[in-house]
Motif scaffolding. Sequence first.
Motif, PDB file in Angstrom:
ATOM      1  N   SER A   1       4.678  -6.528   3.532  1.00  0.00           N
ATOM      2  CA  SER A   1       4.184  -5.605   2.266  1.00  0.00           C
ATOM      3  C   SER A   1       3.131  -4.736   3.151  1.00  0.00           C
ATOM      4  N   PHE A   2       3.229  -3.473   2.799  1.00  0.00           N
ATOM      5  CA  PHE A   2       2.546  -2.353   3.109  1.00  0.00           C
ATOM      6  C   PHE A   2       2.424  -1.133   2.137  1.00  0.00           C
ATOM      7  N   MET A   3       1.211  -0.277   2.139  1.00  0.00           N
ATOM      8  CA  MET A   3       1.185   0.625   1.242  1.00  0.00           C
ATOM      9  C   MET A   3       1.965   2.066   1.781  1.00  0.00           C
ATOM     10  N   HIS A   4       2.510   2.902   1.104  1.00  0.00           N
ATOM     11  CA  HIS A   4       3.215   4.174   1.321  1.00  0.00           C
ATOM     12  C   HIS A   4       3.120   4.963  -0.001  1.00  0.00           C
ATOM     13  N   LYS A   5       2.474   6.213   0.351  1.00  0.00           N
ATOM     14  CA  LYS A   5       2.518   7.041  -0.877  1.00  0.00           C
ATOM     15  C   LYS A   5       2.007   6.635  -2.056  1.00  0.00           C
ATOM     16  N   GLY A   6       0.991   5.607  -1.996  1.00  0.00           N
ATOM     17  CA  GLY A   6       0.480   5.103  -3.201  1.00  0.00           C
ATOM     18  C   GLY A   6       1.257   3.877  -3.930  1.00  0.00           C
ATOM     19  N   LYS A   7       2.251   3.371  -3.362  1.00  0.00           N
ATOM     20  CA  LYS A   7       2.844   2.378  -3.625  1.00  0.00           C
ATOM     21  C   LYS A   7       3.084   1.189  -2.695  1.00  0.00           C
ATOM     22  N   MET A   8       3.199   0.108  -3.362  1.00  0.00           N
ATOM     23  CA  MET A   8       3.134  -1.171  -2.273  1.00  0.00           C
ATOM     24  C   MET A   8       4.659  -1.443  -2.216  1.00  0.00           C
ATOM     25  N   TYR A   9       5.115  -1.499  -0.918  1.00  0.00           N
ATOM     26  CA  TYR A   9       6.498  -1.919  -0.545  1.00  0.00           C
ATOM     27  C   TYR A   9       6.510  -3.358  -0.046  1.00  0.00           C
ATOM     28  N   PHE A  10       7.628  -3.902  -0.161  1.00  0.00           N
ATOM     29  CA  PHE A  10       8.003  -5.223   0.341  1.00  0.00           C
ATOM     30  C   PHE A  10       9.292  -5.243   1.346  1.00  0.00           C
TER      31      PHE A  10
ATOM     32  N   VAL B   1       9.830  -2.263  -4.225  1.00  0.00           N
ATOM     33  CA  VAL B   1       8.603  -1.794  -4.401  1.00  0.00           C
ATOM     34  C   VAL B   1       8.071  -2.222  -5.585  1.00  0.00           C
ATOM     35  N   ALA B   2       6.808  -2.526  -5.462  1.00  0.00           N
ATOM     36  CA  ALA B   2       6.147  -3.189  -6.479  1.00  0.00           C
ATOM     37  C   ALA B   2       5.799  -2.171  -7.838  1.00  0.00           C
ATOM     38  N   GLY B   3       5.733  -2.859  -9.087  1.00  0.00           N
ATOM     39  CA  GLY B   3       5.514  -2.054 -10.001  1.00  0.00           C
ATOM     40  C   GLY B   3       4.223  -2.448 -10.775  1.00  0.00           C
ATOM     41  N   ASP B   4       3.545  -3.382  -9.806  1.00  0.00           N
ATOM     42  CA  ASP B   4       2.206  -3.916 -10.445  1.00  0.00           C
ATOM     43  C   ASP B   4       1.301  -4.029  -9.372  1.00  0.00           C
ATOM     44  N   PHE B   5       0.016  -3.483  -9.520  1.00  0.00           N
ATOM     45  CA  PHE B   5      -0.829  -3.480  -8.344  1.00  0.00           C
ATOM     46  C   PHE B   5      -1.894  -4.825  -8.617  1.00  0.00           C
ATOM     47  N   ASN B   6      -1.614  -5.601  -9.658  1.00  0.00           N
ATOM     48  CA  ASN B   6      -2.255  -6.579 -10.054  1.00  0.00           C
ATOM     49  C   ASN B   6      -1.787  -8.068  -9.555  1.00  0.00           C
ATOM     50  N   PRO B   7      -1.980  -8.430  -8.210  1.00  0.00           N
ATOM     51  CA  PRO B   7      -0.912  -9.769  -7.831  1.00  0.00           C
ATOM     52  C   PRO B   7      -1.323 -10.934  -8.652  1.00  0.00           C
TER      53      PRO B   7
ATOM     54  N   ASP C   1      12.118   9.413   4.934  1.00  0.00           N
ATOM     55  CA  ASP C   1      12.796   9.613   3.556  1.00  0.00           C
ATOM     56  C   ASP C   1      12.489   8.679   2.497  1.00  0.00           C
ATOM     57  N   ASP C   2      11.044   8.037   2.932  1.00  0.00           N
ATOM     58  CA  ASP C   2      10.690   6.991   1.933  1.00  0.00           C
ATOM     59  C   ASP C   2      11.542   5.761   1.810  1.00  0.00           C
ATOM     60  N   GLY C   3      12.195   5.183   2.839  1.00  0.00           N
ATOM     61  CA  GLY C   3      12.934   4.054   2.833  1.00  0.00           C
ATOM     62  C   GLY C   3      14.201   4.005   2.773  1.00  0.00           C
ATOM     63  N   ARG C   4      14.790   5.275   2.714  1.00  0.00           N
ATOM     64  CA  ARG C   4      16.280   5.333   2.330  1.00  0.00           C
ATOM     65  C   ARG C   4      17.077   5.260   3.469  1.00  0.00           C
TER      66      ARG C   4
ATOM     67  N   PRO D   1       7.269 -24.195   5.287  1.00  0.00           N
ATOM     68  CA  PRO D   1       6.725 -22.938   5.064  1.00  0.00           C
ATOM     69  C   PRO D   1       6.430 -22.129   6.183  1.00  0.00           C
ATOM     70  N   TYR D   2       6.334 -20.680   6.340  1.00  0.00           N
ATOM     71  CA  TYR D   2       6.227 -20.034   7.212  1.00  0.00           C
ATOM     72  C   TYR D   2       5.821 -18.594   6.777  1.00  0.00           C
ATOM     73  N   GLY D   3       5.509 -17.955   7.657  1.00  0.00           N
ATOM     74  CA  GLY D   3       5.192 -16.394   7.094  1.00  0.00           C
ATOM     75  C   GLY D   3       3.785 -15.987   7.178  1.00  0.00           C
ATOM     76  N   SER D   4       3.374 -16.241   6.161  1.00  0.00           N
ATOM     77  CA  SER D   4       1.758 -16.080   5.467  1.00  0.00           C
ATOM     78  C   SER D   4       1.295 -14.500   5.881  1.00  0.00           C
ATOM     79  N   TYR D   5       1.935 -13.508   5.255  1.00  0.00           N
ATOM     80  CA  TYR D   5       1.819 -12.301   5.322  1.00  0.00           C
ATOM     81  C   TYR D   5       0.756 -11.743   3.948  1.00  0.00           C
ATOM     82  N   LEU D   6      -0.535 -11.203   4.642  1.00  0.00           N
ATOM     83  CA  LEU D   6      -1.627 -10.830   3.852  1.00  0.00           C
ATOM     84  C   LEU D   6      -1.012  -9.435   3.132  1.00  0.00           C
ATOM     85  N   LEU D   7      -1.241  -9.272   1.639  1.00  0.00           N
ATOM     86  CA  LEU D   7      -1.026  -8.090   0.867  1.00  0.00           C
ATOM     87  C   LEU D   7      -2.178  -7.043   1.161  1.00  0.00           C
TER      88      LEU D   7
END
Length: 491
Positions: free
Chosen positions: A181-190, A208-214, A279-282, A445-451
């Motif tokens: 996950s990462f922030m881009h132009k005020g939105k959180m992308y996954f 793209v997340a529609g909620d900033f409260n995980p 172009d914002d991920g297109r 399990p694997y990964g463990s990416y911090l938001l």
Amino acid sequence: MKIKLLVVIVMTLILIVSFTTFAESKEISVFIDSEKVFFDAPPVIENGRTLVPVRAILEAMGATLDWNGEKRTVVVRTDSVKIFIMVDSNVATVNGTEIRLDVPAKIIKDRVFVPLRFISENLGAIVEWNATAKTITITTTAGPLPARDGETISTLPETKMIERLIGEGETEGWGSDLGVSFMHKGKMYFLGGDTNKRDAFAPNIIGVAGDFNPSDGMNITWGKDENGNPKEFFAIIEPSSTVPAGAISISDTMYIFMMDVINWDYPAIARSVLIKSEDDGRTFRTVWEGRKDNKFVNIAPVISSHPTRQGKDALYLVGSGKYRESPIYLAVTEIDAIENRAGYLYFAGLENGSPVWKTSESDALPIVDGVKVGELSVQWNGYLGKWLLSYFDYSTSNPGNMYFRTASNLWGPWSNPVFVFSGTRQYDWYEEVVTRKGPQSWGVPYGSYLLPETNSASSPKTYFTLSLWVPYSIFLMEVDLSVLAMAEKRK
């Protein structure tokens, strides 16, 4: 006078020898969940590893044992783990995966002795060694442990599964992993890797997340094509996989560090590839392709204070090399020079407390050594006021266990590892939520990416994504850092 001096020297030597003999004769004590384990033969230390009689330790941990005297093999079983060990062999298997042992199992005075840490950690337990007291403490259940000497916390409270990010609702039947996950132009992308939906396959997807409260879920909208299937944002380069490893937004441009896998056969052969979207991920295009199995294959990018220019920021790359066989390294560059790989500088140790940077990647020295890491993640944690590093360590177990470390500076010193998640223990949420459609075995399990930007100064909760093979999916996890903060304050 000379005689008196000689007497003093002799008496001193006698005291030293006596003390050393006493210290060496002190046996190692082992405690499992605060209960002392009594052995019919004392544990021994060989090449820095503790070996213990196998039957006593397994019975205390609730595992079963099969011993084949003719073949000199030990088989350890629980509901989710099968460990195969051969006496005098440096190779063992855990659920069919080969793992090299630092010290093999041995027969000592007609007793089979096994490496204690290897057995315990592959059964999902946490092992601590107190060299002064010659005491080993094993914890078989996740939960907070008291700080020892006011310095470290061994494990955090049990993680909480918030939601399954893919495979349910509008993405029913989809499978994907990682969840960078990462922030881009005020939105959180996954970002998801190696994504599939029955017969449809899209190597990499973006949402793209529609909620900033995980704490109550992220409400992610994943990209779809006209047929409602996963929409690919970047194709595979090499024959096996090209998957996201880390991402960052700079000057309204998305930059994604991909792990490009040439061959998954152990040990996997891979390299790092940088791609970007304006172009914002297109659409995305390749910026550069790295060399195979260098020291930066999985890369987590973050921005922090410049190491030499006061008041300026720089781009740091926290990385690992050979997949799940690597320590952790650090590189730095100017923020606007992310595309110029030749200009990266590599951490090569400390000189008078300040980091030394070299131009050659071959000169890079680990910021965290003694681990075997693949995927990794790092974020500034406002609650702790420190950098938080997340990774799975495969040095003593496969599946690996997940750990956190903290540091004030990205070059360290990093704290001792803090246990977060077991690679072998089947958690209650898995049984209650994941297996409601029918029984399934624990899914590795694997990964463990911090938001990013979810670690406020007032809340001890932090969030990360976790991947599972079974079911093949990404999960949003929550963990409480309160006990870690209390330990920091006691220092």
